[in-house]
Design a protein around this motif. Structure first.
Motif, PDB file in Angstrom:
ATOM      1  N   LYS A 141      31.776 -23.792 -53.098  1.00  0.00           N
ATOM      2  CA  LYS A 141      32.867 -24.654 -53.116  1.00  0.00           C
ATOM      3  C   LYS A 141      32.458 -26.126 -53.292  1.00  0.00           C
ATOM      4  O   LYS A 141      33.680 -26.746 -53.688  1.00  0.00           O
ATOM      5  CB  LYS A 141      33.687 -24.314 -51.548  1.00  0.00           C
ATOM      6  CG  LYS A 141      34.207 -23.008 -51.352  1.00  0.00           C
ATOM      7  CD  LYS A 141      34.874 -22.881 -50.100  1.00  0.00           C
ATOM      8  CE  LYS A 141      35.461 -21.695 -49.931  1.00  0.00           C
ATOM      9  NZ  LYS A 141      36.136 -21.342 -48.295  1.00  0.00           N
ATOM     10  N   ASP A 142      31.492 -26.483 -53.082  1.00  0.00           N
ATOM     11  CA  ASP A 142      31.207 -27.862 -53.169  1.00  0.00           C
ATOM     12  C   ASP A 142      31.248 -28.164 -54.867  1.00  0.00           C
ATOM     13  O   ASP A 142      30.662 -27.493 -55.649  1.00  0.00           O
ATOM     14  CB  ASP A 142      29.923 -28.121 -52.946  1.00  0.00           C
ATOM     15  CG  ASP A 142      29.379 -29.597 -52.964  1.00  0.00           C
ATOM     16  OD1 ASP A 142      29.922 -30.433 -52.200  1.00  0.00           O
ATOM     17  OD2 ASP A 142      28.825 -29.915 -54.133  1.00  0.00           O
ATOM     18  N   LYS A 143      31.873 -29.199 -55.369  1.00  0.00           N
ATOM     19  CA  LYS A 143      32.031 -29.306 -56.753  1.00  0.00           C
ATOM     20  C   LYS A 143      30.816 -29.633 -57.382  1.00  0.00           C
ATOM     21  O   LYS A 143      30.627 -28.912 -58.332  1.00  0.00           O
ATOM     22  CB  LYS A 143      33.187 -30.436 -56.867  1.00  0.00           C
ATOM     23  CG  LYS A 143      34.314 -30.427 -56.622  1.00  0.00           C
ATOM     24  CD  LYS A 143      35.423 -31.608 -56.703  1.00  0.00           C
ATOM     25  CE  LYS A 143      36.977 -31.236 -56.532  1.00  0.00           C
ATOM     26  NZ  LYS A 143      37.749 -32.497 -56.597  1.00  0.00           N
ATOM     27  N   SER A 146      28.857 -26.220 -57.594  1.00  0.00           N
ATOM     28  CA  SER A 146      29.260 -25.279 -58.379  1.00  0.00           C
ATOM     29  C   SER A 146      28.995 -25.392 -59.641  1.00  0.00           C
ATOM     30  O   SER A 146      28.426 -24.562 -60.472  1.00  0.00           O
ATOM     31  CB  SER A 146      30.803 -25.011 -58.328  1.00  0.00           C
ATOM     32  OG  SER A 146      31.428 -26.250 -58.531  1.00  0.00           O
ATOM     33  N   ILE A 147      28.999 -26.914 -60.317  1.00  0.00           N
ATOM     34  CA  ILE A 147      28.680 -27.251 -61.521  1.00  0.00           C
ATOM     35  C   ILE A 147      27.118 -26.786 -61.878  1.00  0.00           C
ATOM     36  O   ILE A 147      26.692 -26.342 -62.654  1.00  0.00           O
ATOM     37  CB  ILE A 147      29.023 -28.726 -61.711  1.00  0.00           C
ATOM     38  CG1 ILE A 147      30.547 -28.936 -61.805  1.00  0.00           C
ATOM     39  CG2 ILE A 147      28.499 -29.307 -63.205  1.00  0.00           C
ATOM     40  CD1 ILE A 147      31.080 -28.214 -63.037  1.00  0.00           C
ATOM     41  N   PHE A 315      32.789 -31.071 -67.933  1.00  0.00           N
ATOM     42  CA  PHE A 315      33.569 -31.080 -66.551  1.00  0.00           C
ATOM     43  C   PHE A 315      32.514 -31.323 -65.664  1.00  0.00           C
ATOM     44  O   PHE A 315      32.874 -32.541 -64.796  1.00  0.00           O
ATOM     45  CB  PHE A 315      33.696 -29.715 -66.289  1.00  0.00           C
ATOM     46  CG  PHE A 315      34.758 -28.886 -66.756  1.00  0.00           C
ATOM     47  CD1 PHE A 315      36.062 -29.352 -66.265  1.00  0.00           C
ATOM     48  CD2 PHE A 315      34.776 -28.019 -67.614  1.00  0.00           C
ATOM     49  CE1 PHE A 315      37.126 -28.721 -66.864  1.00  0.00           C
ATOM     50  CE2 PHE A 315      36.131 -27.454 -68.075  1.00  0.00           C
ATOM     51  CZ  PHE A 315      37.274 -27.660 -67.793  1.00  0.00           C
ATOM     52  N   LEU A 319      33.111 -34.891 -63.398  1.00  0.00           N
ATOM     53  CA  LEU A 319      33.067 -35.001 -61.937  1.00  0.00           C
ATOM     54  C   LEU A 319      32.143 -36.375 -61.763  1.00  0.00           C
ATOM     55  O   LEU A 319      32.198 -36.986 -60.697  1.00  0.00           O
ATOM     56  CB  LEU A 319      32.347 -33.791 -61.531  1.00  0.00           C
ATOM     57  CG  LEU A 319      31.835 -33.793 -59.998  1.00  0.00           C
ATOM     58  CD1 LEU A 319      33.051 -33.756 -59.245  1.00  0.00           C
ATOM     59  CD2 LEU A 319      31.239 -32.420 -59.791  1.00  0.00           C
ATOM     60  N   THR A 323      33.247 -39.489 -59.459  1.00  0.00           N
ATOM     61  CA  THR A 323      32.512 -39.752 -58.109  1.00  0.00           C
ATOM     62  C   THR A 323      31.949 -41.194 -58.111  1.00  0.00           C
ATOM     63  O   THR A 323      31.827 -41.862 -57.199  1.00  0.00           O
ATOM     64  CB  THR A 323      31.303 -38.864 -58.040  1.00  0.00           C
ATOM     65  OG1 THR A 323      31.686 -37.365 -58.080  1.00  0.00           O
ATOM     66  CG2 THR A 323      30.820 -39.006 -56.705  1.00  0.00           C
TER      67      THR A 323
END
Length: 337
Positions: A141-143, A146-147, A315, A319, A323
């Motif tokens: 679930k952590d962006k 997951s990337i 993506f 991100l 950040t």
């Protein structure tokens, strides 16, 4: 599991299992038994990369951790590229049994070295109470997590697709003999080494996120380059593979280092998920590319792989950019891991 038990307690039995399973593969002439021993061999060796990465994160911090991870990932990434060359020479002279007896000797040597030198009391570290399946869900679930996992999966799916596809391409399209086929793995092998060594240097000079962003796009362009050139020119194909190997050599330790920073209190579990995702990509890659080759040309398949990797990289870049805007006060100009 590595976070709960002493790594030595897991590593030594794993190496013993690898030795016994390799002996079984070498001596059996029954195909079913051979598959059983191969499965046991895989079970024994699967724990080794995770324990190695977890031990590195225990023993090193900061830039030293990145440097050590670079060395570790160099050896880990080189193995699949060197194996076809070395295995070809051993198998040509001593048949398949010789390959497994060489693995027996190597495993015994590693077992002895680790009995003598592997730390008995590794540095203790604080672990989060969020272990097990709950942690894996949190990581996905952590962006950033997951990337990284998506890119790692696709990167090694492509890598093993290329490794399996090359002999077919070089023998059927370019009509080369097997010795030359083995030698044409060298550009990627050499560049893997160079990329990993380069990572050890640049991670001290440039932020990990900058390395991550630039190299992702380098990988995407090199895979697209391979897709467009591999049936046109051996020289252009070799150049694309050289650049791709450099990218893998840089990216693999950078992914691992970022993950251990991102999930500091669960770094062994994070490396476990990272390795599981990579190995899943390695397993699926040859099957998927082989299936696609039944209906599509290689040029389309690998160009498509490169484009998909590029889209996920975009993506990742967005991100990181967002950040950075949130975390401008970070002294290293990196997201807080």
């Amino acid at each position: 599991m590595v976070e709960k038990y002493v790594s030595r307690f897991i590593l030594l039995p794993s190496l013993m299992l690898t030795v016994l399973a390799s002996i079984g593969c070498a001596v059996t002439s029954n195909f079913t038994l051979f598959l059983v021993f191969r499965s046991l061999q895989a079970l024994g060796t699967a724990a080794i990369p995770l324990i190695a990465a977890a031990t590195i994160t225990d023993l090193f911090d900061g830039e030293d951790r990145g440097s050590a991870m670079g060395t570790y990932q160099t050896l880990l990434s080189i193995a699949p590229a060197v194996a076809p060359i070395l295995g070809g020479f051993i198998g040509d002279r001593y048949n398949y049994e010789g390959v497994f007896w060489s693995l027996v000797g190597t495993s015994i040597l590693l077992l002895i070295i680790n009995i003598l030198f592997f730390p008995k009391d590794p540095k203790k570290h604080k672990t989060s109470k969020r272990n097990g399946l709950h942690f894996y869900r949190v990581m996905v679930k952590d962006k950033m997590g997951s990337i990284l996992l998506s890119l790692s999966f696709l990167n090694f799916l492509i890598y093993f697709s290329v490794l399996v596809y090359l002999p077919v391409l070089l023998t059927s399209h370019y009509h080369l003999n097997l010795k030359l086929v083995g030698l044409l793995y060298l550009p990627m092998t050499i560049s893997l080494i160079a990329g990993s060594l380069l990572f050890k240097y640049i991670q001290k000079k440039i932020s990990l996120i900058s390395v991550f962003t630039f190299t992702n796009f380098l990988i995407a362009f090199s895979v697209i380059g391979f897709g467009l050139t591999h049936t046109v020119s051996l020289s252009l194909m070799s150049l694309s593979l050289f650049i791709y190997g450099m990218g893998i050599g840089i990216l693999t330790p950078s992914y691992a280092t970022i993950l251990t920073h991102q999930f500091e209190q669960n770094r062994a579990s994070a490396m476990g998920v990272f390795n599981f995702v990579r190995y899943t990509g390695m397993s699926i890659g040859p099957i998927l590319s082989g299936t696609l080759l039944e209906v599509l040309r290689g040029e389309i398949i690998f160009t498509m792989f490169g484009v998909i990797f590029g889209i996920i990289s975009i993506f990742g870049y967005l991100l990181v950019y967002n950040t950075k805007n949130i975390d401008k006060n970070s002294p290293t100009n990196k997201p807080s891991f």
